[in-house]
Design an enzyme around this catalytic site. Structure first.
Site, PDB file in Angstrom:
ATOM      1  N   ASN A   9       0.867  -1.174   0.000  1.00  0.00           N
ATOM      2  CA  ASN A   9       0.000   0.000   0.000  1.00  0.00           C
ATOM      3  C   ASN A   9       0.904   1.224   0.000  1.00  0.00           C
ATOM      4  O   ASN A   9       1.498   1.565   1.017  1.00  0.00           O
ATOM      5  CB  ASN A   9      -0.891  -0.024   1.252  1.00  0.00           C
ATOM      6  CG  ASN A   9      -1.715   1.245   1.390  1.00  0.00           C
ATOM      7  OD1 ASN A   9      -1.773   2.070   0.470  1.00  0.00           O
ATOM      8  ND2 ASN A   9      -2.353   1.424   2.540  1.00  0.00           N
ATOM      9  N   TRP A  10       0.982   1.846  -1.147  1.00  0.00           N
ATOM     10  CA  TRP A  10       1.899   2.992  -1.278  1.00  0.00           C
ATOM     11  C   TRP A  10       1.366   4.249  -0.597  1.00  0.00           C
ATOM     12  O   TRP A  10       2.093   5.225  -0.463  1.00  0.00           O
ATOM     13  CB  TRP A  10       2.133   3.308  -2.755  1.00  0.00           C
ATOM     14  CG  TRP A  10       2.939   2.291  -3.497  1.00  0.00           C
ATOM     15  CD1 TRP A  10       3.288   1.020  -3.078  1.00  0.00           C
ATOM     16  CD2 TRP A  10       3.524   2.468  -4.781  1.00  0.00           C
ATOM     17  NE1 TRP A  10       4.040   0.406  -4.040  1.00  0.00           N
ATOM     18  CE2 TRP A  10       4.204   1.264  -5.103  1.00  0.00           C
ATOM     19  CE3 TRP A  10       3.540   3.511  -5.711  1.00  0.00           C
ATOM     20  CZ2 TRP A  10       4.885   1.096  -6.302  1.00  0.00           C
ATOM     21  CZ3 TRP A  10       4.211   3.341  -6.904  1.00  0.00           C
ATOM     22  CH2 TRP A  10       4.883   2.143  -7.190  1.00  0.00           C
ATOM     23  N   GLU A  96      -6.651   4.792   7.793  1.00  0.00           N
ATOM     24  CA  GLU A  96      -6.465   6.219   7.472  1.00  0.00           C
ATOM     25  C   GLU A  96      -7.714   6.786   6.807  1.00  0.00           C
ATOM     26  O   GLU A  96      -8.058   7.951   6.979  1.00  0.00           O
ATOM     27  CB  GLU A  96      -5.218   6.389   6.581  1.00  0.00           C
ATOM     28  CG  GLU A  96      -3.945   6.187   7.405  1.00  0.00           C
ATOM     29  CD  GLU A  96      -2.800   5.547   6.665  1.00  0.00           C
ATOM     30  OE1 GLU A  96      -2.778   5.565   5.425  1.00  0.00           O
ATOM     31  OE2 GLU A  96      -1.905   5.004   7.348  1.00  0.00           O
ATOM     32  N   GLU A 166      -4.992  -4.674  10.659  1.00  0.00           N
ATOM     33  CA  GLU A 166      -3.965  -3.645  10.843  1.00  0.00           C
ATOM     34  C   GLU A 166      -4.285  -2.861  12.115  1.00  0.00           C
ATOM     35  O   GLU A 166      -5.068  -1.904  12.065  1.00  0.00           O
ATOM     36  CB  GLU A 166      -3.950  -2.679   9.659  1.00  0.00           C
ATOM     37  CG  GLU A 166      -3.676  -3.330   8.319  1.00  0.00           C
ATOM     38  CD  GLU A 166      -3.116  -2.343   7.321  1.00  0.00           C
ATOM     39  OE1 GLU A 166      -1.997  -2.578   6.847  1.00  0.00           O
ATOM     40  OE2 GLU A 166      -3.773  -1.323   7.034  1.00  0.00           O
ATOM     41  N   GLY A 172       2.849   2.507  10.737  1.00  0.00           N
ATOM     42  CA  GLY A 172       3.808   3.598  10.565  1.00  0.00           C
ATOM     43  C   GLY A 172       4.526   4.020  11.834  1.00  0.00           C
ATOM     44  O   GLY A 172       5.177   5.061  11.872  1.00  0.00           O
ATOM     45  N   GLY A 234       3.069  -1.031   4.225  1.00  0.00           N
ATOM     46  CA  GLY A 234       3.088   0.391   3.863  1.00  0.00           C
ATOM     47  C   GLY A 234       4.497   0.822   3.500  1.00  0.00           C
ATOM     48  O   GLY A 234       4.989   0.555   2.398  1.00  0.00           O
ATOM     49  N   GLY A 235       5.173   1.457   4.437  1.00  0.00           N
ATOM     50  CA  GLY A 235       6.493   2.056   4.197  1.00  0.00           C
ATOM     51  C   GLY A 235       7.487   1.144   3.489  1.00  0.00           C
ATOM     52  O   GLY A 235       8.160   1.568   2.548  1.00  0.00           O
TER      53      GLY A 235
HETATM   54  P1  13P Z   1       3.286   0.585   7.572  1.00  0.00           P
HETATM   55  O1  13P Z   1       3.774  -0.725   7.001  1.00  0.00           O
HETATM   56  O2  13P Z   1       3.998   1.767   7.019  1.00  0.00           O
HETATM   57  O3  13P Z   1       3.219   0.538   9.070  1.00  0.00           O
HETATM   58  O4  13P Z   1       1.767   0.761   7.062  1.00  0.00           O
HETATM   59  C1  13P Z   1       0.898  -0.298   7.187  1.00  0.00           C
HETATM   60  C2  13P Z   1      -0.330   0.015   6.434  1.00  0.00           C
HETATM   61  O5  13P Z   1      -1.092   0.875   6.797  1.00  0.00           O
HETATM   62  C3  13P Z   1      -0.588  -0.748   5.194  1.00  0.00           C
HETATM   63  O6  13P Z   1      -1.880  -0.531   4.741  1.00  0.00           O
END
Ligand code: 13P
Length: 252
Positions: A9-10, A96, A166, A172, A234-235
């Site tokens: 997930n960018w 989010e 999640e 994050g 994510g990251g």
């Molecule tokens: P991170 O891997 O950056 O913690 O983000 C997770 C996320 O929200 C993937 O949808």
């Protein structure tokens, strides 16, 4: 046996030019990995470019959101049929979107139905906030997100969807849930709710991903757990080396 599933997930990262550069390198590496479903979810504006780059690969493309209506006066929104021209997947109800854009279990459910109707596989996100976790409400929150977000789907269709647990406090932050804690939620809350909704057979087929600070170093541990079928990243999905390492760990 559930095929492992890893999605990147960018979020709101990378211009179209940057997205192309990243995927022209990353795509080749990811395409070599066997026995796994891999999906990249760039921002809407990069989807066309990325879908073109990946068209002769096994790698899927997903959107990060859709509207539930097919068309009309919804400025700034994108409909399932528009997404479907280039994508097979769509992330729905990311925390989010729930916290910054007012999405609820009800809108999540509408979007899930719209995705399915258009032949898109939804990757449905659920997870408790830090406050809810501290108050001992994880089970209540995660089960109601599952039950309300996924209601009204027939069992045969449900078997093909993807759910991502999640925990919001892990996204994050670098504070990933332990593999044991994630396994416990996946098995005793998420898969149990899926069983209540769709029956044992379908629930056993649904892939449940863990998401929240997954990285190249901690990923493998999650995938040793029975009910952790992959990761929503994510990251670390923005870095070729890290995301390839995560996908390789999941494929084993
Ligand atoms: P991170 O891997 O950056 O913690 O983000 C997770 C996320 O929200 C993937 O949808």
């Amino acid at each position: 046996m559930r095929t492992p599933f890893v999605a990147g997930n960018w979020k709101m990262n990378k211009t179209v030019a940057e997205a192309r550069d990243l995927v022209s390198v990353m795509g080749k590496e990811l395409n070599k990995i066997e026995n796994i479903d891999i999906v990249l979810c760039p921002p809407f504006i990069s989807i066309l470019a990325i879908a073109n780059l990946l068209q002769d690969t096994k790698i899927g493309v997903g959107a990060q959101n859709i509207h539930w209506e097919e068309k009309g006066a919804f400025t700034g929104e994108v409909s399932p049929s528009m997404v479907k021209e280039f994508c097979n997947y769509v992330i729905i109800g990311h925390s989010e979107r729930r916290s910054y854009f007012g999405e609820t279990n009800e809108t999540v459910n509408k979007k899930v139905h719209a995705a399915i109707k258009n032949g898109l596989t939804p990757i449905v996100c659920i997870g408790e906030t830090l406050e809810e976790n501290k108050a001992g409400r994880t089970s209540e929150v995660v089960s109601s997100q599952t039950l309300e977000g996924l209601k009204g789907i027939d069992a045969a269709t449900a078997a093909g969807i993807v759910v991502a647990y999640e925990p919001v406090w892990a996204i994050g932050t670098g504070l990933a849930a332990t593999a044991d804690d994630a396994q416990n939620v996946h098995k005793n809350i998420v898969r149990k709710s899926l069983t209540d909704l769709f029956g044992e057979d379908a629930a056993q087929k649904i892939r449940i991903l863990y998401g929240g600070s997954v990285n190249a170093a901690n990923a493998a541990d999650y995938f040793t757990r029975e009910d952790i079928d992959g990761a929503l990243v994510g990251g670390a999905s923005l870095k070729t080396e890290d995301f390839v390492a995560i996908a390789k760990a999941a494929s084993k």
